[in-house]
Design a protein around this motif. Structure first.
Motif, PDB file in Angstrom:
ATOM      1  N   PHE A   1       0.851  -1.183   0.000  1.00  0.00           N
ATOM      2  CA  PHE A   1       0.000   0.000   0.000  1.00  0.00           C
ATOM      3  C   PHE A   1       0.888   1.234   0.000  1.00  0.00           C
ATOM      4  CE2 PHE A   1       0.462   1.611   4.338  1.00  0.00           C
ATOM      5  CZ  PHE A   1       1.064   0.524   4.963  1.00  0.00           C
ATOM      6  N   SER A   2       0.279   2.356  -0.328  1.00  0.00           N
ATOM      7  CA  SER A   2       1.034   3.601  -0.307  1.00  0.00           C
ATOM      8  C   SER A   2       0.222   4.697   0.380  1.00  0.00           C
ATOM      9  CB  SER A   2       1.414   4.001  -1.734  1.00  0.00           C
ATOM     10  OG  SER A   2       2.134   5.204  -1.715  1.00  0.00           O
ATOM     11  N   CYS A   3      -0.822   5.201  -0.325  1.00  0.00           N
ATOM     12  CA  CYS A   3      -1.556   6.348   0.228  1.00  0.00           C
ATOM     13  C   CYS A   3      -2.474   5.973   1.382  1.00  0.00           C
ATOM     14  CB  CYS A   3      -2.359   7.033  -0.881  1.00  0.00           C
ATOM     15  SG  CYS A   3      -3.779   6.055  -1.448  1.00  0.00           S
ATOM     16  N   GLY A   4      -3.041   4.768   1.348  1.00  0.00           N
ATOM     17  CA  GLY A   4      -3.984   4.351   2.385  1.00  0.00           C
ATOM     18  C   GLY A   4      -5.316   5.073   2.305  1.00  0.00           C
ATOM     19  N   ASP A   5      -5.556   5.755   1.183  1.00  0.00           N
ATOM     20  CA  ASP A   5      -6.752   6.583   1.092  1.00  0.00           C
ATOM     21  C   ASP A   5      -7.482   6.450  -0.249  1.00  0.00           C
ATOM     22  OD1 ASP A   5      -8.581   8.402   2.168  1.00  0.00           O
ATOM     23  OD2 ASP A   5      -7.600  10.072   1.148  1.00  0.00           O
TER      24      ASP A   5
ATOM     25  N   GLU B   1      -6.409   6.453  -3.352  1.00  0.00           N
ATOM     26  CA  GLU B   1      -5.977   7.350  -4.429  1.00  0.00           C
ATOM     27  C   GLU B   1      -4.960   6.727  -5.391  1.00  0.00           C
ATOM     28  OE1 GLU B   1      -7.216  10.415  -4.712  1.00  0.00           O
ATOM     29  OE2 GLU B   1      -8.185  10.648  -2.771  1.00  0.00           O
ATOM     30  N   CYS B   2      -4.086   5.856  -4.886  1.00  0.00           N
ATOM     31  CA  CYS B   2      -2.940   5.423  -5.702  1.00  0.00           C
ATOM     32  C   CYS B   2      -3.135   4.074  -6.405  1.00  0.00           C
ATOM     33  CB  CYS B   2      -1.684   5.359  -4.837  1.00  0.00           C
ATOM     34  SG  CYS B   2      -1.686   4.009  -3.630  1.00  0.00           S
ATOM     35  N   GLY B   3      -3.952   3.199  -5.883  1.00  0.00           N
ATOM     36  CA  GLY B   3      -4.182   1.890  -6.490  1.00  0.00           C
ATOM     37  C   GLY B   3      -3.157   0.829  -6.120  1.00  0.00           C
ATOM     38  N   THR B   4      -2.188   1.156  -5.293  1.00  0.00           N
ATOM     39  CA  THR B   4      -1.144   0.194  -4.915  1.00  0.00           C
ATOM     40  C   THR B   4      -1.736  -1.041  -4.225  1.00  0.00           C
ATOM     41  OG1 THR B   4       0.313   2.069  -4.539  1.00  0.00           O
ATOM     42  CG2 THR B   4       1.042  -0.041  -3.652  1.00  0.00           C
ATOM     43  N   CYS B   5      -2.804  -0.863  -3.498  1.00  0.00           N
ATOM     44  CA  CYS B   5      -3.338  -1.940  -2.662  1.00  0.00           C
ATOM     45  C   CYS B   5      -4.405  -2.768  -3.368  1.00  0.00           C
ATOM     46  CB  CYS B   5      -3.914  -1.355  -1.375  1.00  0.00           C
ATOM     47  SG  CYS B   5      -5.396  -0.357  -1.691  1.00  0.00           S
TER      48      CYS B   5
ATOM     49  N   LEU C   1      -9.949  -2.043  -3.708  1.00  0.00           N
ATOM     50  CA  LEU C   1      -8.786  -1.449  -3.060  1.00  0.00           C
ATOM     51  C   LEU C   1      -8.847  -1.878  -1.603  1.00  0.00           C
ATOM     52  CD1 LEU C   1      -8.947   2.134  -4.608  1.00  0.00           C
ATOM     53  CD2 LEU C   1      -7.545   0.186  -5.360  1.00  0.00           C
TER      54      LEU C   1
ATOM     55  N   CYS D   1      -7.566  -0.764   0.939  1.00  0.00           N
ATOM     56  CA  CYS D   1      -7.708   0.337   1.901  1.00  0.00           C
ATOM     57  C   CYS D   1      -9.115   0.910   1.933  1.00  0.00           C
ATOM     58  CB  CYS D   1      -6.684   1.432   1.628  1.00  0.00           C
ATOM     59  SG  CYS D   1      -6.974   2.356   0.103  1.00  0.00           S
TER      60      CYS D   1
HETATM   61 FE1  FES Z   1      -3.461   3.848  -2.167  1.00  0.00          FE
HETATM   62 FE2  FES Z   1      -5.089   1.884  -1.250  1.00  0.00          FE
HETATM   63  S1  FES Z   1      -3.109   2.409  -0.594  1.00  0.00           S
HETATM   64  S2  FES Z   1      -5.342   3.182  -2.978  1.00  0.00           S
END
Ligand code: FES
Length: 115
Positions: free
Chosen positions: A40-44, A46-50, A100, A102
């Protein structure tokens, strides 16, 4: 009580209980609590990492989930869901195969989360 099985090609599968209906614990939070290494990255949302793949397990009918606009946007941008698939999910109250971590708060159902 929901059963969430986390699965990754790099790690041993792990199944954990989640308190369904609390509407507070995201899959990412549950994963962190149980030392499951979802990236994960942003936790919100926004980024799609998760991004994770979600499959309903058991014989309960799948439940639809309300996706916030930012999660819809990220899933479309990642190419995980097409616009027509998104419309079909909304019209027919179907769950999304991609979520996602998050943003995904599990309900009272058993799911496989692939990360
Ligand atoms: Fe960025 Fe879930 S951590 S979208």
């Amino acid at each position: 009580m929901a059963l969430i099985t986390f699965s990754s090609p790099e790690y041993k599968d792990k199944t954990v209980y989640a308190v369904a209906g609390s509407f507070t614990e995201t899959v990412l939070k549950i994963a962190k609590t149980n030392k499951i290494p979802i990236q994960f990255s942003c936790g919100d949302g926004e980024c799609g990492t998760c991004v994770v793949k979600v499959t309903q397990l058991g014989d309960k009918a799948p439940m639809g989930y309300h996706l916030e606009e930012k999660e819809k946007t990220v899933l479309l941008e990642l190419g995980k869901i097409t616009k027509s698939e998104m419309e079909d999910m909304i019209v027919n109250d179907l769950p999304s195969q991609w979520r996602l971590a998050c943003q995904f708060i599990p309900r009272d159902e058993d799911v496989l989360v692939e990360y």
